[in-house]
Design an enzyme around this catalytic site. Structure first.
Site, PDB file in Angstrom:
ATOM      1  N   TYR A   1      15.935  30.394   4.908  1.00 12.58           N
ATOM      2  CA  TYR A   1      14.866  31.197   5.497  1.00 12.58           C
ATOM      3  C   TYR A   1      15.051  31.352   7.008  1.00 12.58           C
ATOM      4  O   TYR A   1      15.418  30.393   7.703  1.00 12.58           O
ATOM      5  CB  TYR A   1      13.509  30.516   5.283  1.00 12.58           C
ATOM      6  CG  TYR A   1      13.013  30.577   3.857  1.00 12.58           C
ATOM      7  CD1 TYR A   1      12.674  31.780   3.260  1.00 12.58           C
ATOM      8  CD2 TYR A   1      12.860  29.408   3.126  1.00 12.58           C
ATOM      9  CE1 TYR A   1      12.202  31.823   1.958  1.00 12.58           C
ATOM     10  CE2 TYR A   1      12.391  29.431   1.823  1.00 12.58           C
ATOM     11  CZ  TYR A   1      12.057  30.651   1.244  1.00 12.58           C
ATOM     12  OH  TYR A   1      11.598  30.684  -0.034  1.00 12.58           O
TER      13      TYR A   1
ATOM     14  N   LYS B   1       0.848  -1.202   0.000  1.00 12.27           N
ATOM     15  CA  LYS B   1       0.000   0.000   0.000  1.00 12.27           C
ATOM     16  C   LYS B   1       0.881   1.250   0.000  1.00 12.27           C
ATOM     17  O   LYS B   1       2.096   1.165   0.228  1.00 12.27           O
ATOM     18  CB  LYS B   1      -0.936  -0.029   1.208  1.00 12.27           C
ATOM     19  CG  LYS B   1      -0.231  -0.020   2.549  1.00 12.27           C
ATOM     20  CD  LYS B   1      -1.195  -0.348   3.671  1.00 12.27           C
ATOM     21  CE  LYS B   1      -0.433  -0.488   4.973  1.00 12.27           C
ATOM     22  NZ  LYS B   1      -1.011   0.205   6.091  1.00 12.27           N
TER      23      LYS B   1
HETATM   24  C1  LIG Z   1      -3.959  -4.183   8.198  1.00 10.90           C
HETATM   25  C2  LIG Z   1      -2.472  -4.150   8.010  1.00 10.90           C
HETATM   26  N1  LIG Z   1      -1.797  -5.311   7.929  1.00 10.90           N
HETATM   27  C3  LIG Z   1      -0.458  -5.349   7.763  1.00 10.90           C
HETATM   28  C4  LIG Z   1       0.273  -4.173   7.676  1.00 10.90           C
HETATM   29  C5  LIG Z   1       1.767  -4.250   7.521  1.00 10.90           C
HETATM   30  O1  LIG Z   1       2.412  -3.736   8.663  1.00 10.90           O
HETATM   31  P1  LIG Z   1       3.997  -3.634   8.719  1.00 10.90           P
HETATM   32  O2  LIG Z   1       4.377  -2.629   7.678  1.00 10.90           O
HETATM   33  O3  LIG Z   1       4.272  -3.155  10.091  1.00 10.90           O
HETATM   34  O4  LIG Z   1       4.537  -4.977   8.426  1.00 10.90           O
HETATM   35  C6  LIG Z   1      -0.387  -2.952   7.769  1.00 10.90           C
HETATM   36  C7  LIG Z   1       0.376  -1.707   7.714  1.00 10.90           C
HETATM   37  O5  LIG Z   1       0.197  -0.751   8.396  1.00 10.90           O
HETATM   38  C8  LIG Z   1      -1.791  -2.930   7.935  1.00 10.90           C
HETATM   39  O6  LIG Z   1      -2.474  -1.792   8.007  1.00 10.90           O
END
Ligand SMILES: Cc1ncc(COP(=O)(O)O)c(C=O)c1O
Length: 370
Positions: free
Chosen positions: A263, A36
């Protein structure tokens, strides 16, 4: 061409991180790579390919659009959209042939209706909120009711039952155990009636710290990219950071005592010194909180970032004598010579987490894959 700001992503490192994670899994659990937020800033499509090559068997995203983007590039991959979906987004996710999350009867009915309209059953993962206090259903009995409803619905395929852990990165907190105990009841009841359903709970930290959390699949994000889920030294956990952030010295000028950079004149030279100007700034994701609060690698040495970070530039103190000249490379994350600046170091300076550091590298910065 010299890029003013460039993120290099080592796909072989992503592949090796996945292979290592996969080897550490217990009981034949699958590795789902979480890609993601554009692969935590690394580039979702390319990192997904590397993760699959490294042994991940599934990919997870947060949004329907992310699923659609991945589906174009990876026609055969198993996708899971983990986030909440508005009705239109359900169509986009199902159109991308992504599994979707569900935790309320109303959305189960909506997903079922939309699946019927497409003529293809929707794969659902029923989510238990075992203590994260975010998405998911808190009531174990309701979760199991949804599991049965999904299993009986001809327009749905019950694919998973899952939860998400709030404190897996805090080994001293007992809450991980509390959550795993709560989920264990839901998991056991599901397993008994639906043995083929995927049970999953672990993020990267839990995958590393708590083998009992592996179940049938782990969902790893941060560790896939070689970053440490505990905010410590990734190398100590055998993880290889995949991303490095580069710029170059566009100009070098001699500052006399009292001359200021940037700045607000937040830094002034105490003695004659050379200052390098790097054409990278907060518009690229180098956060303003790093003003007078970071080190940049130039000529294989750590040089203090001095003055205020601007949108497009930062300034570094090269010292009273320097061999640096315009055009020399600079590294803001990654290694140069024997020195390294990690995303974890920047996160600690910014009082945040490594996740936010790499997610924050903006779309203005080209990603170069190697
Ligand atoms: C529902 C869910 N599962 C898994 C993960 C993966 O987590 P990580 O990046 O800590 O492995 C996330 C990330 O935030 C998540 O939101």
């Amino acid at each position: 061409m010299t890029e003013r700001a460039l993120a290099r992503v080592d796909l072989a490192a992503v592949e090796r991180n996945c292979a290592r994670l996969r080897r550490s899994l217990t009981g034949g659990a699958e590795l789902c790579a979480v890609v993601k937020a554009d692969g935590y800033g690394h580039g979702a499509v390319r990192c997904a390919g590397a993760a699959l090559a490294g042994g991940a068997t599934r990919l997870a995203v947060a949004t329907a659009r992310e699923a659609a983007e991945l589906r174009e590039a990876h026609p055969e991959a198993s996708l899971l959209t983990m986030g909440a979906l508005a009705p239109d987004e359900v169509d986009v996710a199902l159109g991308a042939r992504s599994d979707v999350a569900v935790w309320r009867a109303e959305s189960l009915a909506l997903i079922s209706a939309r699946a019927r309209a497409t003529g293809r059953p929707a794969s659902v993962h029923v989510k238990h909120d075992s203590g994260m206090g975010r998405l998911g259903n808190r009531d174990a009995a309701e979760v199991l009711g949804l599991v049965e409803a999904a299993a009986e619905d001809p327009d749905l395929e019950l694919t998973g039952v899952w939860t998400h852990l709030a404190t897996a990165d805090e080994p001293e907190s007992g809450f991980l155990t509390t959550q795993l105990e709560a989920f264990a009841e839901v998991a056991a009841a599901t397993r008994e009636r639906h043995p083929g359903v995927l049970l999953h709970a672990a993020n990267s930290a839990a995958t590393i710290a708590e083998p009992d959390s592996h179940y049938d699949m782990v969902r790893c994000g941060i560790a896939v990219y070689g970053l440490d889920p505990f905010g410590e030294d990734a190398a100590a956990r055998d993880l290889e950071p995949a991303l490095s952030l580069h710029s170059y010295v566009a100009d070098v000028k001699l500052f006399e005592p009292g001359d200021s950079a940037g700045y607000g004149r937040t830094w002034r030279a105490a003695e004659p010194t050379w200052v390098g100007v790097l054409p990278i700034g907060y518009g690229d994701g180098v956060r303003r909180g790093l003003s007078n609060n970071a080190e940049v690698l130039v000529g294989g040495r750590r040089r203090p970032l001095v003055g205020t970070v601007s949108m497009d530039n930062v300034t570094v103190d090269l010292g009273p004598e320097t061999e640096t000249s315009p055009g020399d490379p600079a590294v803001l994350i990654g290694a140069q010579g024997s020195e390294r600046v990690s995303a974890e170091e920047l996160a600690s300076r910014l009082q945040t987490i490594n996740y936010e550091v790499t997610c924050g590298i903006s779309s203005r910065v080209p990603r170069e894959y190697e």
